[in-house]
Design a protein around this motif. Structure first.
Motif, PDB file in Angstrom:
ATOM      1  N   LEU A  20       0.820  -1.216   0.000  1.00  0.00           N
ATOM      2  CA  LEU A  20       0.000   0.000   0.000  1.00  0.00           C
ATOM      3  C   LEU A  20       0.855   1.267   0.000  1.00  0.00           C
ATOM      4  O   LEU A  20       0.373   2.347  -0.361  1.00  0.00           O
ATOM      5  N   ILE A  21       2.134   1.140   0.400  1.00  0.00           N
ATOM      6  CA  ILE A  21       3.033   2.303   0.341  1.00  0.00           C
ATOM      7  C   ILE A  21       3.168   2.731  -1.125  1.00  0.00           C
ATOM      8  O   ILE A  21       3.464   1.923  -1.998  1.00  0.00           O
ATOM      9  N   GLY A  22       2.918   4.033  -1.386  1.00  0.00           N
ATOM     10  CA  GLY A  22       3.010   4.537  -2.747  1.00  0.00           C
ATOM     11  C   GLY A  22       1.677   4.555  -3.485  1.00  0.00           C
ATOM     12  O   GLY A  22       1.572   5.132  -4.563  1.00  0.00           O
ATOM     13  N   LYS A  23       0.659   3.908  -2.901  1.00  0.00           N
ATOM     14  CA  LYS A  23      -0.678   3.961  -3.496  1.00  0.00           C
ATOM     15  C   LYS A  23      -1.366   5.272  -3.096  1.00  0.00           C
ATOM     16  O   LYS A  23      -0.904   5.974  -2.192  1.00  0.00           O
ATOM     17  N   GLY A  24      -2.472   5.610  -3.746  1.00  0.00           N
ATOM     18  CA  GLY A  24      -3.175   6.849  -3.441  1.00  0.00           C
ATOM     19  C   GLY A  24      -4.469   6.595  -2.681  1.00  0.00           C
ATOM     20  O   GLY A  24      -5.239   5.721  -3.075  1.00  0.00           O
ATOM     21  N   LEU A  25      -4.695   7.342  -1.612  1.00  0.00           N
ATOM     22  CA  LEU A  25      -5.948   7.249  -0.864  1.00  0.00           C
ATOM     23  C   LEU A  25      -6.739   8.537  -1.097  1.00  0.00           C
ATOM     24  O   LEU A  25      -6.218   9.636  -0.918  1.00  0.00           O
ATOM     25  N   PHE A  26      -8.001   8.383  -1.504  1.00  0.00           N
ATOM     26  CA  PHE A  26      -8.829   9.550  -1.813  1.00  0.00           C
ATOM     27  C   PHE A  26     -10.216   9.437  -1.212  1.00  0.00           C
ATOM     28  O   PHE A  26     -10.755   8.342  -1.067  1.00  0.00           O
ATOM     29  N   THR A  27     -10.799  10.593  -0.863  1.00  0.00           N
ATOM     30  CA  THR A  27     -12.209  10.650  -0.491  1.00  0.00           C
ATOM     31  C   THR A  27     -12.873  11.733  -1.328  1.00  0.00           C
ATOM     32  O   THR A  27     -12.218  12.676  -1.784  1.00  0.00           O
ATOM     33  N   GLN A  28     -14.177  11.550  -1.545  1.00  0.00           N
ATOM     34  CA  GLN A  28     -14.928  12.572  -2.267  1.00  0.00           C
ATOM     35  C   GLN A  28     -16.167  12.915  -1.464  1.00  0.00           C
ATOM     36  O   GLN A  28     -16.991  12.056  -1.160  1.00  0.00           O
ATOM     37  N   ILE A  29     -16.263  14.213  -1.067  1.00  0.00           N
ATOM     38  CA  ILE A  29     -17.390  14.682  -0.270  1.00  0.00           C
ATOM     39  C   ILE A  29     -17.977  15.909  -0.954  1.00  0.00           C
ATOM     40  O   ILE A  29     -17.245  16.846  -1.266  1.00  0.00           O
ATOM     41  N   ASN A  30     -19.297  15.882  -1.205  1.00  0.00           N
ATOM     42  CA  ASN A  30     -19.949  16.987  -1.906  1.00  0.00           C
ATOM     43  C   ASN A  30     -19.261  17.315  -3.222  1.00  0.00           C
ATOM     44  O   ASN A  30     -19.139  18.478  -3.603  1.00  0.00           O
ATOM     45  N   GLY A  31     -18.796  16.281  -3.916  1.00  0.00           N
ATOM     46  CA  GLY A  31     -18.198  16.474  -5.219  1.00  0.00           C
ATOM     47  C   GLY A  31     -16.762  16.941  -5.204  1.00  0.00           C
ATOM     48  O   GLY A  31     -16.177  17.162  -6.258  1.00  0.00           O
ATOM     49  N   VAL A  32     -16.194  17.124  -4.012  1.00  0.00           N
ATOM     50  CA  VAL A  32     -14.819  17.592  -3.921  1.00  0.00           C
ATOM     51  C   VAL A  32     -13.913  16.452  -3.472  1.00  0.00           C
ATOM     52  O   VAL A  32     -14.189  15.775  -2.483  1.00  0.00           O
ATOM     53  N   THR A  33     -12.834  16.247  -4.222  1.00  0.00           N
ATOM     54  CA  THR A  33     -11.909  15.163  -3.907  1.00  0.00           C
ATOM     55  C   THR A  33     -10.713  15.669  -3.113  1.00  0.00           C
ATOM     56  O   THR A  33     -10.153  16.716  -3.418  1.00  0.00           O
ATOM     57  N   THR A  34     -10.358  14.920  -2.057  1.00  0.00           N
ATOM     58  CA  THR A  34      -9.126  15.184  -1.326  1.00  0.00           C
ATOM     59  C   THR A  34      -8.381  13.866  -1.174  1.00  0.00           C
ATOM     60  O   THR A  34      -8.992  12.801  -1.167  1.00  0.00           O
ATOM     61  N   GLY A  35      -7.069  13.936  -1.054  1.00  0.00           N
ATOM     62  CA  GLY A  35      -6.317  12.701  -0.869  1.00  0.00           C
ATOM     63  C   GLY A  35      -4.851  12.872  -1.129  1.00  0.00           C
ATOM     64  O   GLY A  35      -4.356  13.989  -1.344  1.00  0.00           O
ATOM     65  N   GLY A  36      -4.130  11.747  -1.120  1.00  0.00           N
ATOM     66  CA  GLY A  36      -2.694  11.809  -1.314  1.00  0.00           C
ATOM     67  C   GLY A  36      -2.078  10.424  -1.392  1.00  0.00           C
ATOM     68  O   GLY A  36      -2.781   9.421  -1.478  1.00  0.00           O
ATOM     69  N   ILE A  37      -0.755  10.406  -1.348  1.00  0.00           N
ATOM     70  CA  ILE A  37      -0.005   9.166  -1.488  1.00  0.00           C
ATOM     71  C   ILE A  37       0.270   8.567  -0.108  1.00  0.00           C
ATOM     72  O   ILE A  37       0.733   9.270   0.794  1.00  0.00           O
ATOM     73  N   ILE A  38      -0.037   7.294   0.043  1.00  0.00           N
ATOM     74  CA  ILE A  38       0.194   6.609   1.320  1.00  0.00           C
ATOM     75  C   ILE A  38       1.701   6.433   1.546  1.00  0.00           C
ATOM     76  O   ILE A  38       2.399   5.880   0.699  1.00  0.00           O
ATOM     77  N   ILE A 151     -14.952   6.841  -1.158  1.00  0.00           N
ATOM     78  CA  ILE A 151     -13.577   6.604  -0.713  1.00  0.00           C
ATOM     79  C   ILE A 151     -12.990   5.437  -1.492  1.00  0.00           C
ATOM     80  O   ILE A 151     -13.706   4.472  -1.793  1.00  0.00           O
ATOM     81  N   TRP A 152     -11.729   5.574  -1.857  1.00  0.00           N
ATOM     82  CA  TRP A 152     -11.083   4.517  -2.625  1.00  0.00           C
ATOM     83  C   TRP A 152      -9.563   4.638  -2.561  1.00  0.00           C
ATOM     84  O   TRP A 152      -9.040   5.667  -2.129  1.00  0.00           O
ATOM     85  N   ILE A 153      -8.884   3.587  -3.005  1.00  0.00           N
ATOM     86  CA  ILE A 153      -7.426   3.583  -3.098  1.00  0.00           C
ATOM     87  C   ILE A 153      -7.045   3.272  -4.537  1.00  0.00           C
ATOM     88  O   ILE A 153      -7.619   2.375  -5.152  1.00  0.00           O
ATOM     89  N   GLU A 154      -6.105   4.063  -5.070  1.00  0.00           N
ATOM     90  CA  GLU A 154      -5.687   3.920  -6.464  1.00  0.00           C
ATOM     91  C   GLU A 154      -4.242   3.470  -6.580  1.00  0.00           C
ATOM     92  O   GLU A 154      -3.404   3.854  -5.769  1.00  0.00           O
TER      93      GLU A 154
END
Length: 198
Positions: A20-38, A151-154
């Motif tokens: 999971l190190i180096g993967k991206g974790l994101f959430t989307q609330i009210n159409g706005v996405t926030t997140g980053g690299i684990i 919420i998802w991981i990329e």
DNA sequence: GCAATGATTTACT
DNA sequence: GTAAATCATTGCC
């Protein structure tokens, strides 16, 4: 590209935590996405004392860990911090990976607003309680499936070689006895976004 | 029903 | 370095 169910439903939780190190974790609330690299994770398994589901003891709080891999497990710690985990392994096998820190890349301004008073930018998401606040996660998110809706991981296409990953004992679980020394904490070598005490 | 405590963060001496 | 903040969950009565 979003991770498949098969990624989470493997049986080796420490291996999943490392990958999971180096993967991206994101959430989307009210159409706005926030997140980053684990950049920091820890593995937990029902087989060791550091885990809430130690001994396959099922309670109201940890029931979600007994679901199939790919669910989220969010709970309140110290009365004020929400901690986010990814459930792994198959149904009735209680393993999970705690996400301890990320490197913010999307929606940084909104994350700063959510965090409020901030000493410096490296404190934005460098800790398990900090990143949930920055991403807008609270215990109502417990049990959500990481399906890409809220919420998802990329997989960001990054290839993190094993030489760039630091492995060591987990943090804050001294009560777990010998199991506290298991080398189940993984961090990205040299990242300024890794959690550190104050 | 009730007391104890934690997979932490922040501020203060 | 040390301590306070703060509450859901747990385990025992």
């Amino acid at each position: 590209m979003k991770l498949e169910e098969s990624f989470y439903q493997r049986t080796n939780v420490a291996k999943i935590a490392r990958e999971l190190i180096g993967k991206g974790l994101f959430t989307q609330i009210n159409g706005v996405t926030t997140g980053g690299i684990i950049v920091e994770t820890e593995a937990y398994s029902w087989k060791e004392r550091g885990c809430h589901a130690y001994g396959a003891r099922k309670t109201t709080r940890n029931a979600i860990m007994f679901e199939k891999g790919g669910h989220s497990y969010v709970y309140l710690c110290y009365g004020m911090h929400h901690l986010f985990n990814v459930v792994t392994n198959n149904t009735n096998v209680a393993d999970a990976v705690l996400i301890r820190a990320i490197e913010p890349i999307v929606g940084v301004d909104l994350m700063k607003v959510r965090r409020g008073s901030l000493l410096n930018e490296f404190h934005l998401t460098s800790g398990p309680g900090k990143l949930t606040k920055a991403l807008g996660i609270d215990r109502k998110w417990n049990g959500k499936y990481l399906d890409g809706n809220e919420i998802w991981i990329e997989d960001l296409g990054k290839n993190i070689s094993t030489t760039r990953i630091v492995r060591g004992p987990r943090i804050g679980i001294d009560y777990a006895g010998d199991d506290a020394s298991l080398p189940w904490r993984f961090t990205l070598r040299g990242s300024p976004w890794i959690s550190k005490h104050t």
